[in-house]
Design a protein around this motif. Structure first.
Motif, PDB file in Angstrom:
ATOM      1  N   ILE A 154      79.484  11.282  22.391  1.00  0.00           N
ATOM      2  CA  ILE A 154      79.491   9.827  22.222  1.00  0.00           C
ATOM      3  C   ILE A 154      78.977   9.150  23.485  1.00  0.00           C
ATOM      4  O   ILE A 154      78.158   8.217  23.427  1.00  0.00           O
ATOM      5  N   SER A 155      79.447   9.617  24.646  1.00  0.00           N
ATOM      6  CA  SER A 155      79.012   9.047  25.919  1.00  0.00           C
ATOM      7  C   SER A 155      77.512   9.224  26.121  1.00  0.00           C
ATOM      8  O   SER A 155      76.818   8.325  26.614  1.00  0.00           O
ATOM      9  N   GLY A 156      76.981  10.391  25.713  1.00  0.00           N
ATOM     10  CA  GLY A 156      75.557  10.649  25.846  1.00  0.00           C
ATOM     11  C   GLY A 156      74.722   9.725  24.980  1.00  0.00           C
ATOM     12  O   GLY A 156      73.693   9.198  25.428  1.00  0.00           O
ATOM     13  N   VAL A 157      75.164   9.527  23.740  1.00  0.00           N
ATOM     14  CA  VAL A 157      74.445   8.616  22.844  1.00  0.00           C
ATOM     15  C   VAL A 157      74.479   7.196  23.398  1.00  0.00           C
ATOM     16  O   VAL A 157      73.467   6.488  23.400  1.00  0.00           O
ATOM     17  N   TYR A 158      75.634   6.779  23.911  1.00  0.00           N
ATOM     18  CA  TYR A 158      75.763   5.439  24.496  1.00  0.00           C
ATOM     19  C   TYR A 158      74.856   5.283  25.711  1.00  0.00           C
ATOM     20  O   TYR A 158      74.277   4.210  25.932  1.00  0.00           O
ATOM     21  N   SER A 159      74.694   6.353  26.503  1.00  0.00           N
ATOM     22  CA  SER A 159      73.883   6.286  27.724  1.00  0.00           C
ATOM     23  C   SER A 159      72.407   6.096  27.437  1.00  0.00           C
ATOM     24  O   SER A 159      71.639   5.707  28.332  1.00  0.00           O
ATOM     25  N   ILE A 160      71.988   6.360  26.202  1.00  0.00           N
ATOM     26  CA  ILE A 160      70.569   6.188  25.848  1.00  0.00           C
ATOM     27  C   ILE A 160      70.127   4.749  26.051  1.00  0.00           C
ATOM     28  O   ILE A 160      68.971   4.479  26.375  1.00  0.00           O
ATOM     29  N   LYS A 161      71.067   3.808  25.909  1.00  0.00           N
ATOM     30  CA  LYS A 161      70.698   2.399  26.019  1.00  0.00           C
ATOM     31  C   LYS A 161      70.256   2.016  27.430  1.00  0.00           C
ATOM     32  O   LYS A 161      69.604   0.997  27.630  1.00  0.00           O
ATOM     33  N   ASP A 162      70.605   2.853  28.436  1.00  0.00           N
ATOM     34  CA  ASP A 162      70.245   2.555  29.828  1.00  0.00           C
ATOM     35  C   ASP A 162      68.905   3.163  30.239  1.00  0.00           C
ATOM     36  O   ASP A 162      68.457   2.958  31.367  1.00  0.00           O
ATOM     37  N   ILE A 163      68.296   3.950  29.334  1.00  0.00           N
ATOM     38  CA  ILE A 163      66.995   4.541  29.654  1.00  0.00           C
ATOM     39  C   ILE A 163      65.961   3.422  29.820  1.00  0.00           C
ATOM     40  O   ILE A 163      65.803   2.571  28.961  1.00  0.00           O
ATOM     41  N   GLY A 164      65.275   3.452  30.919  1.00  0.00           N
ATOM     42  CA  GLY A 164      64.269   2.420  31.181  1.00  0.00           C
ATOM     43  C   GLY A 164      64.787   1.238  31.961  1.00  0.00           C
ATOM     44  O   GLY A 164      64.012   0.378  32.386  1.00  0.00           O
ATOM     45  N   SER A 165      66.105   1.169  32.184  1.00  0.00           N
ATOM     46  CA  SER A 165      66.678   0.069  32.955  1.00  0.00           C
ATOM     47  C   SER A 165      67.102   0.567  34.332  1.00  0.00           C
ATOM     48  O   SER A 165      67.088   1.766  34.612  1.00  0.00           O
ATOM     49  N   GLN A 166      67.516  -0.341  35.202  1.00  0.00           N
ATOM     50  CA  GLN A 166      67.947   0.038  36.543  1.00  0.00           C
ATOM     51  C   GLN A 166      69.235   0.859  36.509  1.00  0.00           C
ATOM     52  O   GLN A 166      69.498   1.657  37.399  1.00  0.00           O
ATOM     53  N   GLN A 167      70.042   0.667  35.472  1.00  0.00           N
ATOM     54  CA  GLN A 167      71.292   1.415  35.352  1.00  0.00           C
ATOM     55  C   GLN A 167      71.052   2.881  35.032  1.00  0.00           C
ATOM     56  O   GLN A 167      71.947   3.717  35.189  1.00  0.00           O
ATOM     57  N   GLY A 168      69.846   3.202  34.587  1.00  0.00           N
ATOM     58  CA  GLY A 168      69.549   4.578  34.217  1.00  0.00           C
ATOM     59  C   GLY A 168      69.365   5.506  35.397  1.00  0.00           C
ATOM     60  O   GLY A 168      69.437   6.725  35.252  1.00  0.00           O
ATOM     61  N   GLY A 169      69.140   4.969  36.597  1.00  0.00           N
ATOM     62  CA  GLY A 169      68.976   5.794  37.794  1.00  0.00           C
ATOM     63  C   GLY A 169      67.597   6.418  37.873  1.00  0.00           C
ATOM     64  O   GLY A 169      66.676   6.069  37.124  1.00  0.00           O
ATOM     65  N   GLN A 170      67.464   7.397  38.786  1.00  0.00           N
ATOM     66  CA  GLN A 170      66.165   8.031  39.002  1.00  0.00           C
ATOM     67  C   GLN A 170      65.799   9.002  37.884  1.00  0.00           C
ATOM     68  O   GLN A 170      64.624   9.273  37.653  1.00  0.00           O
ATOM     69  N   HIS A 171      66.800   9.554  37.218  1.00  0.00           N
ATOM     70  CA  HIS A 171      66.549  10.499  36.125  1.00  0.00           C
ATOM     71  C   HIS A 171      67.258   9.992  34.867  1.00  0.00           C
ATOM     72  O   HIS A 171      68.306  10.525  34.470  1.00  0.00           O
ATOM     73  N   PRO A 172      66.702   8.970  34.230  1.00  0.00           N
ATOM     74  CA  PRO A 172      67.404   8.314  33.120  1.00  0.00           C
ATOM     75  C   PRO A 172      67.624   9.206  31.895  1.00  0.00           C
ATOM     76  O   PRO A 172      68.563   8.990  31.140  1.00  0.00           O
ATOM     77  N   LEU A 173      66.780  10.215  31.712  1.00  0.00           N
ATOM     78  CA  LEU A 173      66.928  11.079  30.545  1.00  0.00           C
ATOM     79  C   LEU A 173      67.905  12.226  30.763  1.00  0.00           C
ATOM     80  O   LEU A 173      68.433  12.800  29.805  1.00  0.00           O
ATOM     81  N   LEU A 174      68.150  12.552  32.031  1.00  0.00           N
ATOM     82  CA  LEU A 174      68.949  13.733  32.348  1.00  0.00           C
ATOM     83  C   LEU A 174      70.393  13.608  31.883  1.00  0.00           C
ATOM     84  O   LEU A 174      70.928  14.492  31.210  1.00  0.00           O
ATOM     85  N   SER A 175      71.047  12.508  32.243  1.00  0.00           N
ATOM     86  CA  SER A 175      72.460  12.338  31.905  1.00  0.00           C
ATOM     87  C   SER A 175      72.711  12.311  30.399  1.00  0.00           C
ATOM     88  O   SER A 175      73.580  13.055  29.911  1.00  0.00           O
ATOM     89  N   PRO A 176      71.981  11.497  29.618  1.00  0.00           N
ATOM     90  CA  PRO A 176      72.212  11.517  28.167  1.00  0.00           C
ATOM     91  C   PRO A 176      71.942  12.874  27.543  1.00  0.00           C
ATOM     92  O   PRO A 176      72.683  13.313  26.660  1.00  0.00           O
ATOM     93  N   THR A 177      70.895  13.548  28.016  1.00  0.00           N
ATOM     94  CA  THR A 177      70.540  14.850  27.451  1.00  0.00           C
ATOM     95  C   THR A 177      71.638  15.880  27.691  1.00  0.00           C
ATOM     96  O   THR A 177      72.035  16.617  26.777  1.00  0.00           O
TER      97      THR A 177
END
Length: 209
Positions: A154-177
């Motif tokens: 659930i947390s990973g799916v929710y984190s997808i919304k931060d991809i492309g934003s400043q909240q996503g960090g340097q590796h925005p795809l890594l955490s959700p994946t």
């Protein structure tokens, strides 16, 4: 007399441990339902907030980009249908796994965890060190792993919304994946154990071995 007291105390301790383990497993089943409900509520909020943002955007208030709004709404839709999303992910790279969590459409989360814990417990209990561990204890451990996996998913799916934003960090795809795939693997832990067992040639890691 002393020996009788010792035996009685030991039996009482074993019984209380068994009952405690059963209660904990039941609590995790209830928490599974709560996690699914929380995911639905958050998803509903994201979809509603996205609709409002689209409305304000059409009126000239362009505080958020249309892309980020649509992305947030898409994530909200996924969260309101978290059972379907999980089942899609599971079917994509695991397939049919009778010892893993299978959530039917309609979101019977509690029953999904109970059925998976019972099936996986029977497999673990019939082989290896599982023979020496009480069935209720194995179910409790599996229920905990399944619950942690569901929360991570659930947390990973929710984190997808931060991809492309400043909240996503340097590796925005890594955490959700990591969270999404890690969650799916936790909810199919016996399959993962057998996969690693075959990969490393360590039979003890597979509950069916």
């Amino acid at each position: 007399m002393k020996a009788i007291k010792t035996i009685t105390a030991s039996v009482g301790l074993l019984f209380s441990t068994h009952v405690f383990a059963a209660d904990v497993a039941a609590n995790f089943s209830a928490l599974f339902d709560v996690a699914g409900l929380v995911a639905f509520v958050i998803g509903f909020y994201l979809v509603g907030a996205g609709c409002y943002s689209l409305y304000t955007w059409s009126k000239g208030n362009q505080g958020k980009s249309i892309g980020s709004v649509i992305q947030s709404m898409l994530v909200g839709t996924f969260l309101t249908s978290i059972a379907w999303v999980y089942q899609l992910m599971k079917s994509s790279f695991i397939g049919e796994n009778p010892e893993g969590v299978t959530i039917e459409s309609g979101g019977a989360f509690n029953l999904a965890l109970d059925a998976a814990a019972a099936s996986a417990s029977a497999s673990v209990h019939a082989s290896g060190f599982g023979r020496f561990i009480p069935d209720s204890t194995i179910k409790t451990i599996l229920a905990f792993v399944f619950f942690v996996g569901f929360c991570a998913f659930i947390s990973g799916v929710y984190s997808i919304k931060d991809i492309g934003s400043q909240q996503g960090g340097q590796h925005p795809l890594l955490s959700p994946t990591i969270k999404i795939f890690g969650g799916v693997l936790c909810m199919n832990i016996t399959w993962f154990g057998c996969f690693v067992s075959a990969l490393l040639d360590i039979p003890a890691l597979c509950s069916g071995g």
